[in-house]
Design an enzyme around this catalytic site. Structure first.
Site, PDB file in Angstrom:
ATOM      1  N   ASP A  60       0.863  -1.177   0.000  1.00 57.18           N
ATOM      2  CA  ASP A  60       0.000   0.000   0.000  1.00 57.18           C
ATOM      3  C   ASP A  60       0.899   1.226   0.000  1.00 57.18           C
ATOM      4  O   ASP A  60       1.759   1.365   0.888  1.00 57.18           O
ATOM      5  CB  ASP A  60      -0.886  -0.027   1.251  1.00 57.18           C
ATOM      6  N   TYR A 153     -10.982  15.480  -1.618  1.00 59.74           N
ATOM      7  CA  TYR A 153     -10.481  14.817  -2.826  1.00 59.74           C
ATOM      8  C   TYR A 153      -9.943  15.844  -3.806  1.00 59.74           C
ATOM      9  O   TYR A 153      -8.848  15.674  -4.356  1.00 59.74           O
ATOM     10  CB  TYR A 153     -11.583  13.981  -3.483  1.00 59.74           C
ATOM     11  N   PRO A 183      -7.778  13.207 -16.025  1.00 58.73           N
ATOM     12  CA  PRO A 183      -9.012  12.702 -16.636  1.00 58.73           C
ATOM     13  C   PRO A 183     -10.274  13.309 -16.019  1.00 58.73           C
ATOM     14  O   PRO A 183     -10.299  13.660 -14.833  1.00 58.73           O
ATOM     15  CB  PRO A 183      -8.969  11.195 -16.345  1.00 58.73           C
ATOM     16  N   THR A 188     -14.332   3.179 -14.187  1.00 56.07           N
ATOM     17  CA  THR A 188     -13.467   2.157 -13.594  1.00 56.07           C
ATOM     18  C   THR A 188     -14.094   1.786 -12.241  1.00 56.07           C
ATOM     19  O   THR A 188     -15.277   1.992 -12.022  1.00 56.07           O
ATOM     20  CB  THR A 188     -12.040   2.705 -13.382  1.00 56.07           C
TER      21      THR A 188
END
Length: 252
Positions: A60, A153, A183, A188
Protein backbone atom coordinates in the site's frame (compact mmCIF):
# COMPACT_ATOMS: atom_id res chain seq x y z
CA UNK A 1 17.52 -5.06 -21.10
CA UNK A 2 14.26 -3.59 -22.38
CA UNK A 3 12.91 -0.35 -20.99
CA UNK A 4 11.25 -0.54 -17.59
CA UNK A 5 8.02 1.07 -16.38
CA UNK A 6 6.90 1.10 -12.76
CA UNK A 7 3.13 1.41 -12.38
CA UNK A 8 1.44 1.97 -9.02
CA UNK A 9 -2.14 0.87 -8.54
CA UNK A 10 -1.75 -1.66 -11.34
CA UNK A 11 -4.43 -4.09 -10.22
CA UNK A 12 -7.37 -2.35 -11.90
CA UNK A 13 -8.56 0.56 -14.03
CA UNK A 14 -6.04 2.95 -15.54
CA UNK A 15 -3.07 1.18 -13.95
CA UNK A 16 -4.04 -2.19 -15.42
CA UNK A 17 -4.70 -0.62 -18.83
CA UNK A 18 -1.26 1.01 -18.74
CA UNK A 19 0.36 -2.31 -17.85
CA UNK A 20 -1.30 -3.95 -20.85
CA UNK A 21 -0.32 -1.19 -23.28
CA UNK A 22 3.26 -0.83 -22.10
CA UNK A 23 3.76 -4.61 -22.16
CA UNK A 24 2.38 -4.67 -25.71
CA UNK A 25 5.07 -2.15 -26.60
CA UNK A 26 7.89 -4.25 -25.15
CA UNK A 27 8.37 -2.68 -21.72
CA UNK A 28 9.36 -4.81 -18.77
CA UNK A 29 7.16 -3.89 -15.83
CA UNK A 30 7.26 -3.37 -12.09
CA UNK A 31 3.65 -3.68 -11.01
CA UNK A 32 2.53 -2.55 -7.57
CA UNK A 33 -0.81 -2.69 -5.82
CA UNK A 34 -2.49 -3.80 -2.62
CA UNK A 35 -4.12 -6.95 -4.00
CA UNK A 36 -1.48 -9.64 -4.34
CA UNK A 37 -3.74 -12.11 -6.12
CA UNK A 38 -4.65 -9.61 -8.83
CA UNK A 39 -1.00 -8.63 -9.29
CA UNK A 40 0.00 -12.25 -9.75
CA UNK A 41 -2.80 -12.91 -12.24
CA UNK A 42 -2.00 -9.79 -14.27
CA UNK A 43 1.72 -10.52 -14.29
CA UNK A 44 1.17 -14.07 -15.52
CA UNK A 45 -1.16 -12.90 -18.28
CA UNK A 46 1.19 -10.18 -19.54
CA UNK A 47 4.23 -12.43 -19.40
CA UNK A 48 2.45 -15.13 -21.39
CA UNK A 49 0.91 -12.74 -23.93
CA UNK A 50 3.82 -10.36 -24.54
CA UNK A 51 6.86 -12.28 -23.30
CA UNK A 52 8.02 -9.41 -21.10
CA UNK A 53 9.58 -9.62 -17.67
CA UNK A 54 7.39 -8.64 -14.72
CA UNK A 55 8.34 -7.82 -11.15
CA UNK A 56 5.47 -7.74 -8.64
CA UNK A 57 5.44 -5.75 -5.41
CA UNK A 58 2.29 -5.97 -3.28
CA UNK A 59 2.10 -3.03 -0.89
CA UNK A 60 0.00 0.00 0.00
CA UNK A 61 1.61 3.30 -1.05
CA UNK A 62 0.32 4.84 2.21
CA UNK A 63 2.80 2.72 4.13
CA UNK A 64 6.12 4.54 3.89
CA UNK A 65 8.13 1.60 5.28
CA UNK A 66 6.50 -0.82 2.82
CA UNK A 67 7.27 1.50 -0.10
CA UNK A 68 10.86 1.84 1.06
CA UNK A 69 11.40 -1.87 1.69
CA UNK A 70 9.77 -3.13 -1.51
CA UNK A 71 11.43 -0.67 -3.87
CA UNK A 72 14.86 -0.77 -2.28
CA UNK A 73 14.82 -4.56 -2.36
CA UNK A 74 14.52 -4.56 -6.14
CA UNK A 75 17.60 -6.02 -7.85
CA UNK A 76 19.94 -3.30 -9.20
CA UNK A 77 18.96 -3.94 -12.82
CA UNK A 78 15.30 -3.27 -11.98
CA UNK A 79 16.15 0.17 -10.59
CA UNK A 80 16.92 1.50 -14.07
CA UNK A 81 13.35 2.70 -14.37
CA UNK A 82 12.55 4.65 -17.54
CA UNK A 83 8.93 5.50 -16.73
CA UNK A 84 7.17 5.93 -13.39
CA UNK A 85 3.37 6.10 -13.57
CA UNK A 86 2.00 7.38 -10.27
CA UNK A 87 -1.49 6.00 -10.76
CA UNK A 88 -2.45 4.81 -7.26
CA UNK A 89 -5.21 7.06 -5.98
CA UNK A 90 -8.79 7.06 -4.75
CA UNK A 91 -11.71 9.02 -3.43
CA UNK A 92 -13.66 8.23 -0.29
CA UNK A 93 -17.12 9.63 0.28
CA UNK A 94 -18.95 12.61 -1.17
CA UNK A 95 -19.87 14.85 1.73
CA UNK A 96 -19.87 18.55 2.57
CA UNK A 97 -16.83 19.49 4.61
CA UNK A 98 -18.75 19.91 7.88
CA UNK A 99 -20.07 16.35 7.56
CA UNK A 100 -16.89 14.75 6.27
CA UNK A 101 -15.38 11.59 7.71
CA UNK A 102 -11.87 12.33 9.00
CA UNK A 103 -10.81 8.74 8.31
CA UNK A 104 -11.81 9.23 4.67
CA UNK A 105 -9.77 12.44 4.59
CA UNK A 106 -6.70 10.65 5.96
CA UNK A 107 -7.07 7.83 3.42
CA UNK A 108 -7.24 10.26 0.49
CA UNK A 109 -4.37 12.46 1.66
CA UNK A 110 -2.17 9.49 2.56
CA UNK A 111 -2.80 7.75 -0.77
CA UNK A 112 -3.09 10.56 -3.30
CA UNK A 113 -0.41 12.88 -1.93
CA UNK A 114 1.90 11.18 0.54
CA UNK A 115 1.92 7.83 -1.28
CA UNK A 116 2.80 9.54 -4.54
CA UNK A 117 5.64 11.36 -2.76
CA UNK A 118 7.01 8.23 -1.09
CA UNK A 119 7.30 6.39 -4.42
CA UNK A 120 8.57 9.43 -6.33
CA UNK A 121 11.33 10.20 -3.84
CA UNK A 122 12.93 6.80 -4.31
CA UNK A 123 12.44 6.42 -8.06
CA UNK A 124 13.39 10.01 -8.92
CA UNK A 125 16.58 9.50 -6.94
CA UNK A 126 17.48 6.64 -9.25
CA UNK A 127 16.53 8.69 -12.29
CA UNK A 128 18.65 11.67 -11.30
CA UNK A 129 21.65 9.38 -10.99
CA UNK A 130 21.14 8.26 -14.59
CA UNK A 131 20.00 11.71 -15.79
CA UNK A 132 17.16 9.98 -17.53
CA UNK A 133 13.50 9.16 -16.94
CA UNK A 134 9.86 10.18 -17.27
CA UNK A 135 7.40 10.60 -14.41
CA UNK A 136 3.67 10.55 -15.18
CA UNK A 137 1.33 11.67 -12.42
CA UNK A 138 -2.37 10.85 -12.69
CA UNK A 139 -4.36 13.87 -11.57
CA UNK A 140 -8.01 14.66 -12.29
CA UNK A 141 -10.43 17.32 -13.43
CA UNK A 142 -10.76 17.63 -9.63
CA UNK A 143 -7.24 19.03 -9.65
CA UNK A 144 -8.29 21.84 -11.98
CA UNK A 145 -11.70 22.69 -10.49
CA UNK A 146 -13.56 22.20 -7.22
CA UNK A 147 -17.04 20.70 -7.19
CA UNK A 148 -19.71 20.37 -4.48
CA UNK A 149 -18.86 17.83 -1.76
CA UNK A 150 -15.52 17.06 -3.40
CA UNK A 151 -13.54 19.22 -0.94
CA UNK A 152 -10.70 16.98 0.29
CA UNK A 153 -10.48 14.82 -2.83
CA UNK A 154 -10.23 17.98 -4.94
CA UNK A 155 -7.56 19.30 -2.57
CA UNK A 156 -5.46 16.15 -3.02
CA UNK A 157 -5.67 16.34 -6.80
CA UNK A 158 -4.81 20.05 -6.75
CA UNK A 159 -1.76 18.93 -4.78
CA UNK A 160 -0.88 16.42 -7.51
CA UNK A 161 -1.10 19.24 -10.06
CA UNK A 162 1.16 21.48 -7.96
CA UNK A 163 3.63 18.68 -7.28
CA UNK A 164 3.85 17.89 -10.99
CA UNK A 165 4.78 21.50 -11.73
CA UNK A 166 7.30 21.54 -8.89
CA UNK A 167 8.87 18.24 -9.96
CA UNK A 168 9.28 19.61 -13.46
CA UNK A 169 11.37 22.46 -12.06
CA UNK A 170 13.37 20.41 -9.57
CA UNK A 171 14.21 17.66 -12.06
CA UNK A 172 14.91 19.94 -15.02
CA UNK A 173 18.73 19.86 -14.56
CA UNK A 174 18.63 16.06 -14.85
CA UNK A 175 16.71 15.86 -18.12
CA UNK A 176 13.78 14.08 -16.46
CA UNK A 177 10.39 14.64 -18.06
CA UNK A 178 7.28 15.13 -15.92
CA UNK A 179 3.75 14.80 -17.30
CA UNK A 180 0.43 15.28 -15.52
CA UNK A 181 -2.64 13.55 -16.94
CA UNK A 182 -5.99 14.87 -15.71
CA UNK A 183 -9.01 12.70 -16.64
CA UNK A 184 -12.66 13.61 -16.35
CA UNK A 185 -15.18 10.81 -15.83
CA UNK A 186 -13.60 7.39 -16.44
CA UNK A 187 -15.68 4.29 -15.83
CA UNK A 188 -13.47 2.16 -13.59
CA UNK A 189 -13.77 1.02 -9.97
CA UNK A 190 -13.31 4.67 -8.91
CA UNK A 191 -16.95 5.39 -8.02
CA UNK A 192 -17.44 2.00 -6.41
CA UNK A 193 -14.48 2.74 -4.14
CA UNK A 194 -15.76 6.28 -3.46
CA UNK A 195 -19.15 4.90 -2.44
CA UNK A 196 -17.58 2.02 -0.48
CA UNK A 197 -18.95 -0.86 -2.52
CA UNK A 198 -22.37 0.57 -3.40
CA UNK A 199 -22.47 -0.73 -6.96
CA UNK A 200 -25.84 0.81 -7.86
CA UNK A 201 -24.81 4.28 -6.77
CA UNK A 202 -21.54 3.85 -8.63
CA UNK A 203 -23.28 2.78 -11.85
CA UNK A 204 -25.54 5.82 -11.71
CA UNK A 205 -22.49 8.10 -12.09
CA UNK A 206 -21.99 6.87 -15.65
CA UNK A 207 -25.60 6.66 -16.84
CA UNK A 208 -26.95 8.75 -19.70
CA UNK A 209 -23.66 9.41 -21.52
CA UNK A 210 -20.55 7.62 -22.76
CA UNK A 211 -17.74 8.02 -20.21
CA UNK A 212 -14.07 7.53 -20.85
CA UNK A 213 -12.62 4.08 -20.25
CA UNK A 214 -9.27 3.17 -18.75
CA UNK A 215 -7.75 2.39 -22.15
CA UNK A 216 -8.42 5.98 -23.28
CA UNK A 217 -6.20 7.30 -20.50
CA UNK A 218 -3.54 4.64 -21.03
CA UNK A 219 -3.43 5.68 -24.69
CA UNK A 220 -2.86 9.32 -23.70
CA UNK A 221 -0.09 8.30 -21.31
CA UNK A 222 1.57 6.24 -24.02
CA UNK A 223 1.40 9.21 -26.38
CA UNK A 224 3.21 11.40 -23.84
CA UNK A 225 5.84 8.79 -23.02
CA UNK A 226 6.54 7.88 -26.65
CA UNK A 227 7.39 11.41 -27.78
CA UNK A 228 11.01 12.10 -28.81
CA UNK A 229 13.34 12.86 -25.87
CA UNK A 230 13.33 16.61 -26.55
CA UNK A 231 9.50 16.78 -26.30
CA UNK A 232 7.65 16.87 -22.98
CA UNK A 233 3.87 16.88 -22.67
CA UNK A 234 3.53 18.94 -19.49
CA UNK A 235 -0.19 18.71 -18.89
CA UNK A 236 -3.16 16.95 -20.47
CA UNK A 237 -6.84 17.36 -19.53
CA UNK A 238 -9.03 14.63 -21.02
CA UNK A 239 -12.82 14.63 -20.88
CA UNK A 240 -15.66 12.59 -22.33
CA UNK A 241 -17.32 14.51 -25.16
CA UNK A 242 -20.46 14.66 -23.00
CA UNK A 243 -18.64 16.39 -20.12
CA UNK A 244 -17.72 20.08 -20.35
CA UNK A 245 -16.18 20.42 -16.88
CA UNK A 246 -16.54 18.98 -13.39
CA UNK A 247 -20.25 19.75 -13.10
CA UNK A 248 -21.77 20.15 -16.60
CA UNK A 249 -22.94 17.17 -18.65
CA UNK A 250 -24.96 16.31 -21.72
CA UNK A 251 -26.89 13.31 -20.46
CA UNK A 252 -29.65 11.57 -22.41
Amino acid sequence: MSKIALITGATSGIGEACAELFAANGYNLILTGRRKDRLKSLAEKLNKTYNVEIAEAAFDVRNRNAVHDNLNNLPPEWRNIDVLINNAGLSQGLDPVHEGDVTDWDTMIDTNVKGLLYVTKIVSGWMTGRKKGHIVNIGSIAGKEVYPKGNVYCATKHAVDALSQAMRIDLLPYGIRVTAIHPGAVETEFSEVRFKGDKERAKAVYKGYEPLVAADIADAIWYAVSRPPHVNINDMLIMPTAQANATNWNKK
